[in-house]
Motif scaffolding. Structure first.
Motif, PDB file in Angstrom:
ATOM      1  N   ARG A 280       0.722  -1.093  -0.182  1.00 27.40           N
ATOM      2  CA  ARG A 280       0.137  -0.010  -0.078  1.00 27.40           C
ATOM      3  C   ARG A 280       1.143   1.197   0.064  1.00 27.40           C
ATOM      4  O   ARG A 280       0.183   2.146   0.045  1.00 27.40           O
ATOM      5  CB  ARG A 280      -0.986  -0.128   1.062  1.00 27.40           C
ATOM      6  CG  ARG A 280      -0.302   0.189   2.415  1.00 27.40           C
ATOM      7  CD  ARG A 280      -1.688   0.155   3.877  1.00 27.40           C
ATOM      8  NE  ARG A 280      -1.245   0.269   4.762  1.00 27.40           N
ATOM      9  CZ  ARG A 280      -0.196  -0.359   5.659  1.00 27.40           C
ATOM     10  NH1 ARG A 280       0.198  -1.820   4.502  1.00 27.40           N
ATOM     11  NH2 ARG A 280       0.685  -0.131   6.645  1.00 27.40           N
ATOM     12  N   LEU A 281       2.269   1.038   0.190  1.00 24.78           N
ATOM     13  CA  LEU A 281       3.294   2.392   0.742  1.00 24.78           C
ATOM     14  C   LEU A 281       3.372   2.665  -1.172  1.00 24.78           C
ATOM     15  O   LEU A 281       4.317   3.472  -1.321  1.00 24.78           O
ATOM     16  CB  LEU A 281       4.214   2.490   1.154  1.00 24.78           C
ATOM     17  CG  LEU A 281       3.696   2.083   2.560  1.00 24.78           C
ATOM     18  CD1 LEU A 281       4.786   2.103   3.826  1.00 24.78           C
ATOM     19  CD2 LEU A 281       2.169   3.116   3.620  1.00 24.78           C
ATOM     20  N   VAL A 282       3.907   1.058  -1.953  1.00 29.45           N
ATOM     21  CA  VAL A 282       4.652   1.411  -2.959  1.00 29.45           C
ATOM     22  C   VAL A 282       4.291   2.837  -4.329  1.00 29.45           C
ATOM     23  O   VAL A 282       4.515   3.341  -4.628  1.00 29.45           O
ATOM     24  CB  VAL A 282       4.288  -0.092  -3.700  1.00 29.45           C
ATOM     25  CG1 VAL A 282       5.191   0.212  -5.341  1.00 29.45           C
ATOM     26  CG2 VAL A 282       5.063  -0.529  -3.230  1.00 29.45           C
ATOM     27  N   GLY A 283       2.719   3.023  -3.663  1.00 26.02           N
ATOM     28  CA  GLY A 283       2.058   3.611  -4.927  1.00 26.02           C
ATOM     29  C   GLY A 283       2.411   4.629  -4.488  1.00 26.02           C
ATOM     30  O   GLY A 283       3.378   6.080  -5.514  1.00 26.02           O
ATOM     31  N   PRO A 284       1.907   5.571  -3.865  1.00 21.81           N
ATOM     32  CA  PRO A 284       2.659   6.680  -3.023  1.00 21.81           C
ATOM     33  C   PRO A 284       4.208   7.711  -3.018  1.00 21.81           C
ATOM     34  O   PRO A 284       4.529   8.403  -3.463  1.00 21.81           O
ATOM     35  CB  PRO A 284       1.561   6.884  -1.638  1.00 21.81           C
ATOM     36  CG  PRO A 284       0.745   5.734  -1.313  1.00 21.81           C
ATOM     37  CD  PRO A 284       1.356   5.075  -2.347  1.00 21.81           C
ATOM     38  N   VAL A 285       4.741   6.230  -2.779  1.00 21.27           N
ATOM     39  CA  VAL A 285       6.514   6.603  -2.423  1.00 21.27           C
ATOM     40  C   VAL A 285       6.860   6.990  -4.932  1.00 21.27           C
ATOM     41  O   VAL A 285       7.633   7.676  -4.417  1.00 21.27           O
ATOM     42  CB  VAL A 285       6.904   5.319  -1.442  1.00 21.27           C
ATOM     43  CG1 VAL A 285       8.587   5.674  -1.844  1.00 21.27           C
ATOM     44  CG2 VAL A 285       6.743   5.569  -0.210  1.00 21.27           C
ATOM     45  N   ALA A 286       5.639   5.866  -4.834  1.00 17.86           N
ATOM     46  CA  ALA A 286       6.624   5.721  -6.829  1.00 17.86           C
ATOM     47  C   ALA A 286       6.010   7.215  -6.701  1.00 17.86           C
ATOM     48  O   ALA A 286       7.243   8.319  -7.670  1.00 17.86           O
ATOM     49  CB  ALA A 286       6.223   4.566  -7.536  1.00 17.86           C
ATOM     50  N   LEU A 287       4.963   7.649  -6.496  1.00 17.97           N
ATOM     51  CA  LEU A 287       5.305   8.898  -7.218  1.00 17.97           C
ATOM     52  C   LEU A 287       5.853   9.940  -6.915  1.00 17.97           C
ATOM     53  O   LEU A 287       6.193  11.122  -7.420  1.00 17.97           O
ATOM     54  CB  LEU A 287       3.187   9.441  -6.567  1.00 17.97           C
ATOM     55  CG  LEU A 287       2.418   8.882  -7.602  1.00 17.97           C
ATOM     56  CD1 LEU A 287       0.800   8.672  -7.058  1.00 17.97           C
ATOM     57  CD2 LEU A 287       2.117   8.724  -8.656  1.00 17.97           C
ATOM     58  N   GLY A 288       6.219   9.848  -5.277  1.00 20.96           N
ATOM     59  CA  GLY A 288       7.359  10.921  -4.468  1.00 20.96           C
ATOM     60  C   GLY A 288       7.997  10.522  -5.219  1.00 20.96           C
ATOM     61  O   GLY A 288       8.876  11.453  -6.329  1.00 20.96           O
ATOM     62  N   MET A 289       8.814  10.534  -5.157  1.00 22.54           N
ATOM     63  CA  MET A 289      10.513   9.339  -6.421  1.00 22.54           C
ATOM     64  C   MET A 289      10.127  10.323  -7.059  1.00 22.54           C
ATOM     65  O   MET A 289      11.156  11.295  -7.971  1.00 22.54           O
ATOM     66  CB  MET A 289      10.778   7.987  -5.781  1.00 22.54           C
ATOM     67  CG  MET A 289      10.869   7.309  -5.090  1.00 22.54           C
ATOM     68  SD  MET A 289      12.041   8.258  -3.680  1.00 22.54           S
ATOM     69  CE  MET A 289      13.543   7.462  -3.912  1.00 22.54           C
ATOM     70  N   VAL A 290       8.867  10.292  -8.600  1.00 16.42           N
ATOM     71  CA  VAL A 290       9.305  10.722  -9.775  1.00 16.42           C
ATOM     72  C   VAL A 290       9.311  11.989  -9.574  1.00 16.42           C
ATOM     73  O   VAL A 290      10.361  13.239 -10.066  1.00 16.42           O
ATOM     74  CB  VAL A 290       7.998  10.635 -10.797  1.00 16.42           C
ATOM     75  CG1 VAL A 290       7.674  11.149 -12.004  1.00 16.42           C
ATOM     76  CG2 VAL A 290       8.547   8.612 -11.358  1.00 16.42           C
TER      77      VAL A 290
END
Ligand code: PEP
Ligand code: MN
Length: 346
Positions: A280-290
């Motif tokens: 559940r954390l993968v999506g939000p963190v992915a967006l942040g890294m991009v």
């Protein structure tokens, strides 16, 4: 140091400079630009007080400039413009967001082919999948080895997606290179210097994860081992570091993305799957890294994460992946990038 050649220098003048560098027991790594030729000079950190002066007066040479950082060839001082790593037409670092997706481990033909097709349809630009898995426990599933590599080749053949897979030992570099489009060095081997050099010699693009306890400088010096062996196709990957925090698998270092891009010309991608350890954390963190400037992502996706043989807890379902890709496209646009297209099917 760097040797800056004069515009319009001759081939003979260039060859003479390279010869003089070789004579000093050092190596010259040229960058032939449109306007300028620059030669990065690296080698043992012995003192060559006379060399810069000697070279500076050679015909065709404009100047010599010291490189102050300990990492040389991967520094921005040596090369100001961004390196683009081209993997069968997929360009990482070209102002795009490249998404590498697939299972943590290749488990079966059915699992890999279903994932490869789904990733291709949903816009991934490369396929990941481990055939040699570094596992904390020797009793965990450690990968299908060459059978897994063969399945990756089959998935590439069918979908056209280039494949990214980990190489864990010097002894298997040639085997992995036979099948892989990108050789992944995992966090646990991030400072295995003999492996780094052996992988560099395979002349395939390398995805270099940051070690779980590597500082920024450790990470860039690891990349330097690969560049110093003449392989410039290196993609850096932030995958989280070890901290006191135990609520997540690792602590994703968002600072590392803009900082690595400032320190180095190499493309930088992020791995929020290992960075968080929680689906559940993968999506939000992915967006942040991009949003922070990552040139791409590597994501674990599985047809049935609850039954995955490794890293199920952090693996996305196909549906999770689709919804993330839609949100990613918006963030990419907001930071002036586009999603890198998938490779053309074979
Ligand atoms: C992986 O990508 O499956 C992996 C083992 O990653 P890391 O080396 O970052 O732990
Ligand atoms: Mn994994």
């Amino acid at each position: 140091m760097m040797v800056i050649m004069k515009p319009g220098h001759t081939q003979t003048e260039f060859d003479e400079v390279m010869r003089r560098i070789g004579e000093a027991g050092l190596e010259g790594h040229p960058i032939i630009g449109v306007e300028r030729t620059v030669i990065g000079v690296v080698g043992l950190d012995r003192l060559h007080p006379e060399l810069a002066d000697d070279i500076e007066v050679m015909s065709g040479v404009e100047s010599t400039v010291p490189i102050s950082s300990p990492y040389k060839l991967c520094s921005r001082e040596f090369k100001g413009d961004d390196t683009i790593v081209d993997i069968n037409g997929v360009k990482v670092g070209e102002g795009t967001v490249s998404v590498i997706a697939g299972p943590c481990a290749v488990e079966s033909e059915e699992q890999l082919m279903a994932t490869a097709r789904a990733m291709r349809e949903r816009g991934a630009s490369m396929l990941r999948g481990g055939a040699f898995k570094p596992r904390t426990s020797p009793y965990s599933f450690r990968g299908l080895e060459e059978d897994g590599l063969k399945l990756l080749a089959q998935a590439r053949q069918e979908t056209g997606l280039p494949v990214v897979t980990e190489v864990m030992s010097e002894a298997t570099v040639q085997l992995v290179a036979k099948y892989a489009d990108v050789m992944q060095i995992g966090a646990r081997n991030a400072q295995n210097f003999f492996l780094l050099e052996e992988v560099a010699k395979a002349r395939k693009p390398v995805l270099l994860k940051r070690g779980m306890s590597s500082s920024m400088q450790d990470w860039l010096l690891a990349a330097e081992y690969i560049l110093a062996k003449g392989n410039r196709d290196v993609i850096l990957c932030e995958r989280g570091i070890r901290t006191f925090e135990t609520a997540t698998r690792n602590t994703m270092d968002i600072n590392a993305v803009p900082l690595a891009k400032e320190m180095s010309h190499l493309p930088v991608i992020a791995d929020p799957s290992h960075g968080t350890g929680k689906r559940r954390l993968v999506g939000p963190v992915a967006l942040g890294m991009v949003a922070a400037g990552a040139d791409g992502l590597i994501l674990e996706v599985h047809p049935n994460p609850d039954h995955a043989l490794s890293d199920g807890a952090q693996s996305l379902t196909f549906e999770d992946f689709s919804s993330l890709m839609a949100r990613l496209a918006k963030v990419a646009q907001a930071v002036g990038k586009r999603m890198e297209r998938a490779a053309v099917a074979a």
